[in-house]
Design a protein around this motif. Structure first.
Motif, PDB file in Angstrom:
ATOM      1  N   UNK A   1      64.334   6.591 -42.666  1.00 57.41           N
ATOM      2  CA  UNK A   1      65.206   7.757 -42.512  1.00 57.41           C
ATOM      3  C   UNK A   1      66.124   7.165 -41.720  1.00 57.41           C
ATOM      4  N   UNK A   2      66.361   6.486 -40.646  1.00 60.36           N
ATOM      5  CA  UNK A   2      67.150   5.949 -39.771  1.00 60.36           C
ATOM      6  C   UNK A   2      68.120   5.045 -40.411  1.00 60.36           C
ATOM      7  N   UNK A   3      67.535   3.915 -41.102  1.00 60.80           N
ATOM      8  CA  UNK A   3      68.015   2.850 -41.704  1.00 60.80           C
ATOM      9  C   UNK A   3      68.930   3.398 -42.956  1.00 60.80           C
ATOM     10  N   UNK A   4      68.525   4.352 -43.686  1.00 62.34           N
ATOM     11  CA  UNK A   4      69.341   4.891 -44.950  1.00 62.34           C
ATOM     12  C   UNK A   4      70.445   5.690 -44.330  1.00 62.34           C
ATOM     13  N   UNK A   5      70.020   6.608 -43.344  1.00 63.32           N
ATOM     14  CA  UNK A   5      71.388   7.552 -42.579  1.00 63.32           C
ATOM     15  C   UNK A   5      72.373   6.450 -42.007  1.00 63.32           C
ATOM     16  N   UNK A   6      71.838   5.242 -41.210  1.00 59.32           N
ATOM     17  CA  UNK A   6      72.989   4.475 -40.516  1.00 59.32           C
ATOM     18  C   UNK A   6      73.819   3.777 -41.565  1.00 59.32           C
ATOM     19  N   UNK A   7      73.016   3.374 -42.637  1.00 64.03           N
ATOM     20  CA  UNK A   7      73.816   2.300 -43.781  1.00 64.03           C
ATOM     21  C   UNK A   7      75.083   3.347 -44.444  1.00 64.03           C
ATOM     22  N   UNK A   8      74.815   4.827 -44.655  1.00 65.83           N
ATOM     23  CA  UNK A   8      75.345   5.436 -45.394  1.00 65.83           C
ATOM     24  C   UNK A   8      76.593   5.867 -44.344  1.00 65.83           C
ATOM     25  N   UNK A   9      76.287   6.431 -42.995  1.00 64.35           N
ATOM     26  CA  UNK A   9      77.233   6.913 -42.318  1.00 64.35           C
ATOM     27  C   UNK A   9      78.589   5.728 -41.760  1.00 64.35           C
ATOM     28  N   UNK A  10      77.792   4.481 -41.404  1.00 65.01           N
ATOM     29  CA  UNK A  10      78.567   3.548 -41.020  1.00 65.01           C
ATOM     30  C   UNK A  10      79.143   2.615 -42.315  1.00 65.01           C
ATOM     31  N   UNK A  11      78.763   3.090 -43.419  1.00 65.16           N
ATOM     32  CA  UNK A  11      78.862   2.089 -44.591  1.00 65.16           C
ATOM     33  C   UNK A  11      78.797   0.662 -44.598  1.00 65.16           C
ATOM     34  N   UNK A  12      77.492   0.350 -43.934  1.00 62.62           N
ATOM     35  CA  UNK A  12      77.221  -0.877 -43.581  1.00 62.62           C
ATOM     36  C   UNK A  12      75.546  -1.039 -43.888  1.00 62.62           C
ATOM     37  N   UNK A  13      75.271  -1.475 -45.024  1.00 61.77           N
ATOM     38  CA  UNK A  13      73.656  -1.873 -45.289  1.00 61.77           C
ATOM     39  C   UNK A  13      72.866  -2.743 -44.189  1.00 61.77           C
ATOM     40  N   UNK A  14      73.990  -3.775 -43.737  1.00 60.24           N
ATOM     41  CA  UNK A  14      72.979  -4.577 -42.876  1.00 60.24           C
ATOM     42  C   UNK A  14      72.806  -3.918 -41.492  1.00 60.24           C
ATOM     43  N   UNK A  15      73.850  -2.939 -41.114  1.00 55.23           N
ATOM     44  CA  UNK A  15      73.552  -2.384 -39.923  1.00 55.23           C
ATOM     45  C   UNK A  15      72.068  -1.379 -40.106  1.00 55.23           C
ATOM     46  N   UNK A  16      71.953  -0.777 -41.281  1.00 55.07           N
ATOM     47  CA  UNK A  16      71.111   0.070 -41.404  1.00 55.07           C
ATOM     48  C   UNK A  16      69.782  -0.781 -41.478  1.00 55.07           C
ATOM     49  N   UNK A  17      69.637  -1.848 -41.946  1.00 57.02           N
ATOM     50  CA  UNK A  17      68.318  -2.683 -42.088  1.00 57.02           C
ATOM     51  C   UNK A  17      68.099  -3.125 -40.855  1.00 57.02           C
ATOM     52  N   UNK A  18      68.910  -3.411 -39.688  1.00 59.32           N
ATOM     53  CA  UNK A  18      68.700  -3.656 -38.427  1.00 59.32           C
ATOM     54  C   UNK A  18      68.036  -2.826 -37.649  1.00 59.32           C
TER      55      UNK A  18
END
Length: 487
Positions: free
Chosen positions: A408-425
């Motif tokens: 949940x957190x990874x998907x939301x972060x990747x979409x919000x910041x448009x940064x898949x790498x940050x979502x994965x971290x």
């Protein structure tokens, strides 16, 4: 001690019910019921009316209204009024401030009222109570006041109280009553019945008698119902039950409560180190202990002291500020980890916004596991035989929770910041921190318990420090390792 005599109720008398304090309440309509709400609590308007009568000097009217209450409700009245109103209320009540009322009262409120009484008055009140209730009143006095009260008591009563005070606090020796019925194994049922009817020194309330050998060691118990249904010429030894639960005099009261709960006891014999019968503990005493112990661990986990709203402010402050200072020290550990990655945060401000999420979720996961573990330890559900199974169970739960929250957190972060790498971290950091939280939440209280330390007192500090530190380290460390930012 003086015993209160009571007559048997008529055959058609209504059956008594038991309130949440373990006292008989007459089910017949009472005038006092109009003063209680649907939850059996004193109505606010009644409390205000009583105080208005006291302040207006209408003592008789106040006594009349209060006199309709049960002793437990009178004790509640003292707890509900302010500190300034309690001395006036006690003065108005006079002899209505009975030993039964004091026995039901919150200990902090009772201490304040006892300070207003002369040692002779306290001694007289204590002499009318069962030993355990008398000890509860006297043990909280200052040493000089305590000795003055003991000196004013009758020798027999003083000896019983001094013996009880010689045992550790919160032990079976402090909790037990010294008034019980013990008979030899060879006596007949008829002899026992005759003694119960004729001996005016016997306790008023009891459910069973104890059978002892010549050395006064308990060899069995016999419920009153068995005695009443057995022919008079049968020896008590042929009626008694030999299997019984014996309570060592130095056993902690929490362990006593657990034994009552496990074996569904109504009363139990207390024995000294030589195995001699010295007292009895009844279920009404244990009900209070269960209530106290149930809340005690939760309060310790939060560092809230006794958690009693009647506790003096100075004592509450002292208990809480020590805990906050300790938390301040452990928080510096997490702060130092963040400081190590100061450059990385400057290069990527989003890290600062996401760090509290990782630490907060990890902290909540650790608190969940910690609460379950401390409760299991307190209830003797977690022992050497199943501790590793409990650890592996929490690891599995942590991995499942970590995977769900990470997705949940990874998907939301990747979409919000448009940064898949940050979502994965952040997803990876969530898995790591929730896993660490699960392990710490069960391992830390287990370790403290093995070291004979109360796991409820210090566990939350170490678990919080672990989840905060590991949350920041995992998140910021993975961000740097993945190349999202640099130090």
């Amino acid at each position: 001690m003086d015993k209160r005599e009571e007559s048997l109720p008529p055959h058609d008398a209504p059956t008594a019910t038991i309130d949440d304090r373990g006292h008989d309440r007459d089910p017949a309509p009472r005038e006092a019921e109009t003063e209680l709400d649907e939850d059996d609590r004193l109505k606010p308007e009644f409390v205000r009316d009583v105080i208005d009568l006291v302040e207006a000097g209408e003592d008789e009217a106040a006594r009349e209204r209060i006199g309709r209450l049960h002793p437990a409700d009178i004790a509640d009245l003292f707890e509900l009024v302010s500190d300034e109103d309690r001395p006036s209320l006690a003065r108005v009540l006079g002899d209505m401030l009975s030993p039964d009322v004091l026995a039901e009262m919150n200990e902090h409120v009772r201490e304040g009222l006892i300070d207003l009484l002369a040692p002779e008055q306290v001694a007289e009140i204590a002499s009318e109570l069962d030993t355990d209730d008398a000890v509860a009143i006297i043990e909280d006095l200052e040493e000089e006041e305590q000795q003055a009260v003991l000196d004013a008591m009758e020798p027999e009563d003083r000896a019983a109280i001094e013996e009880a005070l010689s045992y550790p606090e919160e032990s079976a020796g402090r909790l037990m009553q010294r008034e019980f019925v013990a008979v030899a194994e060879h006596v007949t049922v008829g002899d026992v019945i005759d003694r119960l009817r004729e001996d005016r020194e016997l306790p008023t309330d009891f459910w069973e008698i104890f059978v002892v050998d010549p050395m006064h060691r308990p060899v069995g118990t016999c419920q009153l119902s068995w005695i009443m249904r057995t022919p008079r010429d049968i020896a008590i030894g042929d009626v008694m039950k030999r299997e019984q639960t014996l309570i060592p005099v130095d056993m902690d009261q929490e362990e006593v409560a657990l034994r009552f709960q496990k074996y569904a006891l109504i009363s139990a014999a207390v024995v000294d180190r030589a195995g001699r019968l010295v007292g009895v503990i009844t279920v009404d005493d244990v009900v209070h202990i269960i209530q106290e112990e149930a809340g005690e661990d939760i309060l310790r986990l939060s560092g809230a002291g006794d958690g009693d709203i009647n506790e003096p402010i100075r004592e509450t402050y002292s208990a809480r500020v020590r805990w906050l200072i300790a938390n301040l020290g452990t928080a510096l550990v997490a702060s130092s980890i963040v400081g190590m990655f100061g450059g990385a945060i400057e290069h990527m401000v989003a890290l600062a916004a996401l760090m509290p999420i990782v630490a907060g979720v990890g902290g909540n996961a650790g608190t969940q596991t910690l609460a379950v573990t401390v409760r299991a330890l307190a209830m003797n559900q977690l022992t050497d035989s199943n501790s590793w199974r409990a650890v592996f169970r929490e690891i599995k739960i942590a991995l499942l929770n970590g995977g769900t929250i990470a997705l949940i957190a990874g998907t939301a972060t990747a979409l919000w910041f448009a940064n898949p790498g940050l979502g994965g971290v952040i997803a990876a950091a969530m898995i790591v921190n929730i896993f660490v939280a699960g392990v710490a939440g069960v391992a830390i209280p287990l370790l403290l318990d093995r070291l004979d330390q109360d796991p409820a007192v210090a566990s939350s500090i170490f678990v919080t420090m672990t989840t905060d530190s590991m949350g920041f380290l995992a998140f910021l460390g993975l961000a740097v390792a993945s190349g999202l930012t640099t130090l």
